[in-house]
Design a protein around this motif. Structure first.
Motif, short mmCIF file in Angstrom:
data_model
loop_
_atom_site.label_atom_id
_atom_site.label_comp_id
_atom_site.label_asym_id
_atom_site.label_seq_id
_atom_site.Cartn_x
_atom_site.Cartn_y
_atom_site.Cartn_z
N GLU A 65 -9.30 11.11 0.91
CA GLU A 65 -10.08 12.19 1.53
C GLU A 65 -9.88 12.23 3.04
O GLU A 65 -9.80 13.30 3.63
N ASP A 66 -9.82 11.07 3.68
CA ASP A 66 -9.68 10.98 5.14
C ASP A 66 -8.27 10.49 5.46
O ASP A 66 -8.01 9.28 5.49
N LEU A 67 -7.36 11.41 5.69
CA LEU A 67 -5.96 11.05 5.91
C LEU A 67 -5.78 10.22 7.17
O LEU A 67 -5.04 9.23 7.18
N ASP A 68 -6.45 10.60 8.25
CA ASP A 68 -6.30 9.87 9.50
C ASP A 68 -6.75 8.42 9.35
O ASP A 68 -6.06 7.49 9.78
N ALA A 69 -7.91 8.21 8.75
CA ALA A 69 -8.44 6.86 8.59
C ALA A 69 -7.56 6.02 7.67
O ALA A 69 -7.31 4.84 7.94
N SER A 70 -7.08 6.62 6.58
CA SER A 70 -6.26 5.88 5.64
C SER A 70 -4.90 5.53 6.24
O SER A 70 -4.40 4.40 6.06
N ALA A 71 -4.28 6.46 6.94
CA ALA A 71 -3.00 6.17 7.58
C ALA A 71 -3.16 5.07 8.62
O ALA A 71 -2.31 4.17 8.74
N HIS A 72 -4.24 5.13 9.38
CA HIS A 72 -4.51 4.08 10.37
C HIS A 72 -4.70 2.74 9.67
O HIS A 72 -4.15 1.71 10.12
N SER A 73 -5.44 2.72 8.57
CA SER A 73 -5.68 1.48 7.84
C SER A 73 -4.39 0.85 7.35
O SER A 73 -4.18 -0.36 7.52
N TRP A 74 -3.52 1.64 6.75
CA TRP A 74 -2.28 1.08 6.22
C TRP A 74 -1.37 0.55 7.33
O TRP A 74 -0.62 -0.40 7.12
N GLN A 75 -1.45 1.12 8.50
CA GLN A 75 -0.65 0.62 9.62
C GLN A 75 -1.24 -0.64 10.24
O GLN A 75 -0.55 -1.65 10.42
N VAL A 76 -2.53 -0.59 10.56
CA VAL A 76 -3.15 -1.69 11.28
C VAL A 76 -3.51 -2.85 10.36
O VAL A 76 -3.35 -4.02 10.73
N GLU A 77 -3.98 -2.55 9.15
CA GLU A 77 -4.44 -3.60 8.25
C GLU A 77 -3.31 -4.18 7.40
O GLU A 77 -3.23 -5.39 7.19
N PHE A 78 -2.42 -3.32 6.89
CA PHE A 78 -1.38 -3.78 5.97
C PHE A 78 0.00 -3.88 6.59
O PHE A 78 0.93 -4.38 5.96
N GLY A 79 0.16 -3.39 7.82
CA GLY A 79 1.41 -3.59 8.53
C GLY A 79 2.51 -2.61 8.23
O GLY A 79 3.67 -2.84 8.59
N LEU A 80 2.21 -1.47 7.58
CA LEU A 80 3.24 -0.46 7.33
C LEU A 80 3.45 0.39 8.58
O LEU A 80 2.60 0.45 9.47
N ALA A 81 4.60 1.05 8.65
CA ALA A 81 4.94 1.90 9.78
C ALA A 81 4.97 3.36 9.34
O ALA A 81 5.59 3.68 8.32
N GLU A 82 4.30 4.21 10.08
CA GLU A 82 4.29 5.63 9.74
C GLU A 82 5.60 6.27 10.17
O GLU A 82 5.96 6.25 11.34
#
Length: 302
Positions: A15-32
């Protein structure tokens, strides 16, 4: 028969694309890699992307995509699906269809390992990859209400091979290449996408990743464990915003071409040679269970 090369990517609705994209980058270490108004494309390493997040009012899994073998084109995939009576749609870069329980499946062209992609990850240079991210997308697992139908579909239509069985009818693990499984189905009586799994280098990275995720408020319903079937060291992080889990794992059993499927007993040791079976909440995704699990308001083992 159609032949696959590997898993390509997983698409999740949030539902919240900004929050989820941020989470996957900062928490899980993926690169957008790319962002559109409705989607975020994220990568573990140098691949174009392994995870797609899509803004939607219905969070959860959207599809799993698999690379075709270099010998198979999208046109070959279309013919194969027609021969099996499977309804599909053709986009510019994929053949798209649903499995018998409504899970999305995409077949995409092989990604050539040429140019810079032919070199080892450690010999390359980057200005965008984050420290200590996963090495790669590894596999997906589903809960199912009809195990025989799903296994038949994924072997005859999608092109995977059975690696091992769990009990007479508890679960089946399927592979494409050397990894023990790229897909698995657990017979729970209710279909649901269960988890997306990422391969880490070793147990030390799992430990540091769990410490990091805990500082971001994530929690771990099960793990660390050593699976008897598959052999991997693993832990499971709840992802409420996508109604699934994320598995972080290493040390997966490698299978060669002479392998014959085995039947593991449906017992504690096949699930976790170190100890406990998963809590019942591990198979549930309703809000009440998730809230209780998060705050430990009641025993999640009941």
């Amino acid at each position: 028969m159609i032949k696959l090369h590997d898993i390509d990517h997983v698409a999740l609705g949030v539902e919240d694309l900004d929050a989820s994209a941020h989470s996957w980058q900062v928490e899980f270490g993926l690169a957008e890699r790319e962002r559109t108004p409705t989607e975020s494309f994220l990568a573990c390493n140098y691949e174009p992307y392994s995870l797609v997040l899509r803004r939607t009012n219905n969070p959860g899994a959207i599809h799993t995509a698999y690379n075709l073998d270099p010998e198979f084109s999208l046109a070959d995939a279309e013919k194969h699906l027609k021969d099996h009576g499977v309804l599909y749609t053709r986009s510019e870069n994929a053949v798209e269809f649903l499995d018998p329980e409504g899970n999305g499946v995409h077949l995409v062209p092989y990604r050539p390992r040429d140019g810079a992609n032919a070199f080892p990850v450690t010999s390359r240079r980057t200005d965008s990859l984050r420290q200590a991210g996963p090495r790669r997308l590894g596999h997906v697992n589903y809960l199912t209400a009809d195990l025989p139908t799903m296994v038949d579909f994924y072997t005859t239509v999608v092109g995977q091979e059975v690696t091992d069985y769990l009990g007479d009818d508890a679960g089946v693990f399927l592979r494409i290449g050397g990894d023990h499984h790229v897909n698995a189905f657990v017979n729970t009586g209710t279909p649901h996408f269960h988890h997306v799994a990422f391969d880490l280098i070793d147990f030390g990275q799992i430990r540091s990743s769990f410490d990091h995720l805990a500082q971001h408020g994530r929690w771990f319903p099960w793990g660390p464990v050593r699976h008897g079937i598959g052999g991997n060291l693993a832990g499971y992080v709840r992802l409420p915003e996508a109604e699934c889990f994320v598995e972080l794992y290493c040390d997966m059993e490698q299978i060669d071409r002479t392998h014959l499927p085995r039947t593991f007993p449906d017992d504690r040791r096949s699930s976790n040679v170190w100890g406990m079976l998963p809590p019942r909440s591990y198979f549930r995704f309703d809000k009440e269970t998730v809230d209780a699990e998060r705050e430990s308001l009641r025993s999640i083992w009941d």
